[in-house]
Design an enzyme around this catalytic site. Structure first.
Site, PDB file in Angstrom:
ATOM      1  N   CYS A  19       9.569  50.348  22.511  1.00 27.26           N
ATOM      2  CA  CYS A  19      10.119  50.993  21.315  1.00 27.26           C
ATOM      3  C   CYS A  19       9.200  52.121  20.827  1.00 27.26           C
ATOM      4  O   CYS A  19       9.673  53.170  20.399  1.00 27.26           O
ATOM      5  CB  CYS A  19      10.262  49.992  20.171  1.00 27.26           C
ATOM      6  SG  CYS A  19      10.886  48.389  20.637  1.00 27.26           S
ATOM      7  N   ASP A  20       7.898  51.900  20.849  1.00 32.62           N
ATOM      8  CA  ASP A  20       6.984  52.787  20.118  1.00 32.62           C
ATOM      9  C   ASP A  20       5.991  53.563  20.981  1.00 32.62           C
ATOM     10  O   ASP A  20       5.310  54.459  20.472  1.00 32.62           O
ATOM     11  CB  ASP A  20       6.188  51.953  19.093  1.00 32.62           C
ATOM     12  CG  ASP A  20       7.109  51.259  18.101  1.00 32.62           C
ATOM     13  OD1 ASP A  20       8.146  51.852  17.765  1.00 32.62           O
ATOM     14  OD2 ASP A  20       6.805  50.129  17.693  1.00 32.62           O
ATOM     15  N   CYS A  35       5.966  46.256  20.377  1.00 34.18           N
ATOM     16  CA  CYS A  35       6.971  46.702  21.344  1.00 34.18           C
ATOM     17  C   CYS A  35       6.611  48.073  21.914  1.00 34.18           C
ATOM     18  O   CYS A  35       6.904  49.103  21.309  1.00 34.18           O
ATOM     19  CB  CYS A  35       8.344  46.738  20.675  1.00 34.18           C
ATOM     20  SG  CYS A  35       9.631  47.339  21.778  1.00 34.18           S
TER      21      CYS A  35
END
Ligand code: NAP
Length: 328
Positions: free
Chosen positions: A149-150, A146
């Protein structure tokens, strides 16, 4: 697997006409239609409320959003629209199901029991990984599925993305916001992604493509320092120095819960009757990515969510009519 009767107890179980498992575009659309049909649906939102789109950025191909929309914002719109008509959306994960008798019995978070006269499965699909030991070991420490997300953790670093579909294109484009360079590693010499996404990737000065290469190891002790790749053309092996590996190689349908009960294809997708959402158990319907190995778009998931609610509504009407028929 034994009946859940004994562990959750049928007495005191919450009773619902329709329960929907999953809260992506399919689940929320099913909830909207079921709520508007006065069926007061209960939605068990699952591990990732809002589904996969909550981990994406711009959605540019959902009709009606002329200028595009952020994935999480779109799912919040879906949720609010379903709630507006009375859908009951609840956090939690369905941990067991018993589909041997109707009403069907579900256990949520290993404790609360819910009985459902009709069940709509909209559990979607989850990111797949390469299956390498070090990939698993370094998950969350430089291995991710992701970018949204990261990605921001890797400001100024060189990064790698593996895959050749739309997800890989989207992830690599997103990562250019942070990375000094993004290498897309693909096992063939052509992407399967849509033309428009490919063109954006090819045009981006920070993105490089490594064709005909497979990732055979992820390097690093406490965090990712590189990936080892092997050429599928001549077998040569080399290491790329990167701070993170983003895996974008497709998805696996979330059907573990239903293995004992419902027919699936060889990849684990639930099988539904052609042009409907009916599974092989009357009263159980499936919609969205959990039963779609071909289109897998938010708009098609929403479409089949609508179909599932209508199919369930018809099913319940017929069941009610049969119950009240003379001699029933
Ligand atoms: P996908 O289309 O199935 O692509 C998966 C990619 O990963 C393929 O290129 C595949 O290679 C590669 N791959 C699979 N297993 C691999 C392995 N073990 N090692 C190395 N590479 C491997 O999956 P996706 O990209 O997640 O897309 C899923 C669906 O969502 C598609 O319908 C897509 O159009 C849609 N989607 C749309 C958007 C958008 O419109 N903005 C964004 C994301 C996803 P091969 O090509 O060689 O098979």
């Amino acid at each position: 697997m034994g009946s859940l009767q004994s562990e959750a107890g049928s007495a005191g179980a919450e009773e619902r006409r329709i329960v929907i498992i999953g809260s992506g575009p399919a689940g929320y659309t099913a909830a909207l239609y079921a709520a508007r049909a006065s069926l007061q649906p209960l939605v068990i939102a699952g591990l990732e409320p809002g589904g996969q789109l909550t981990t994406t950025t711009d959605v540019e191909n959902y009709p009606g959003y002329t200028d595009g929309v952020m994935g999480p914002e779109m799912m919040e719109d879906f949720r609010r629209q379903a709630v507006r008509f009375g859908a009951d959306i609840r956090p939690g994960v369905v941990t067991r199901v018993d589909l041997s008798l109707r009403p069907f019995r579900l256990v949520v978070d290993d404790e609360a029991a819910v009985m459902a006269e009709a069940l709509i499965i909209a559990t979607g699909a989850s990111a797949r990984y390469l299956g390498l030991d070090n990939e698993r070991r370094l998950l969350g420490r430089g291995v991710s599925a992701c970018a949204t997300c990261d990605g921001a953790f890797f400001w100024g670093e060189e990064l790698a993305v593996v895959g050749g579909g739309d997800s890989a294109m989207e992830e690599s484009l997103f990562l250019t916001r942070f990375a000094s360079k993004v290498t897309v590693i693909h096992r063939r010499d052509a992407f399967r992604a849509s033309k428009i996404m490919q063109e954006r990737v090819f045009a981006h000065r920070k993105i490089h493509v490594l064709w005909d290469a497979v990732v055979i190891d992820v390097l690093g002790e406490d965090s990712v320092t590189g990936v080892r790749v092997r050429s599928t053309r001549n077998g040569t092996v080399r290491d790329l120095s990167v701070g993170a590996l983003f895996v974008a190689i497709g998805h696996t349908p979330n059907t573990q819960l239903f293995k004992q009960w419902l027919t699936m294809d060889e990849q684990g997708y639930l099988v539904t009757e052609p042009r409907s959402t009916l599974t092989d158990i009357p009263g159980v319907f499936a919609c969205g990515d959990v039963q779609d190995r071909k289109y897998r778009q938010a708009v098609t998931a929403a479409g089949t969510g609508c179909m599932a609610a209508i199919d369930a509504e018809h099913f319940l009407a017929q069941a009610d009519a049969a119950k009240s028929a003379p001699g029933a």
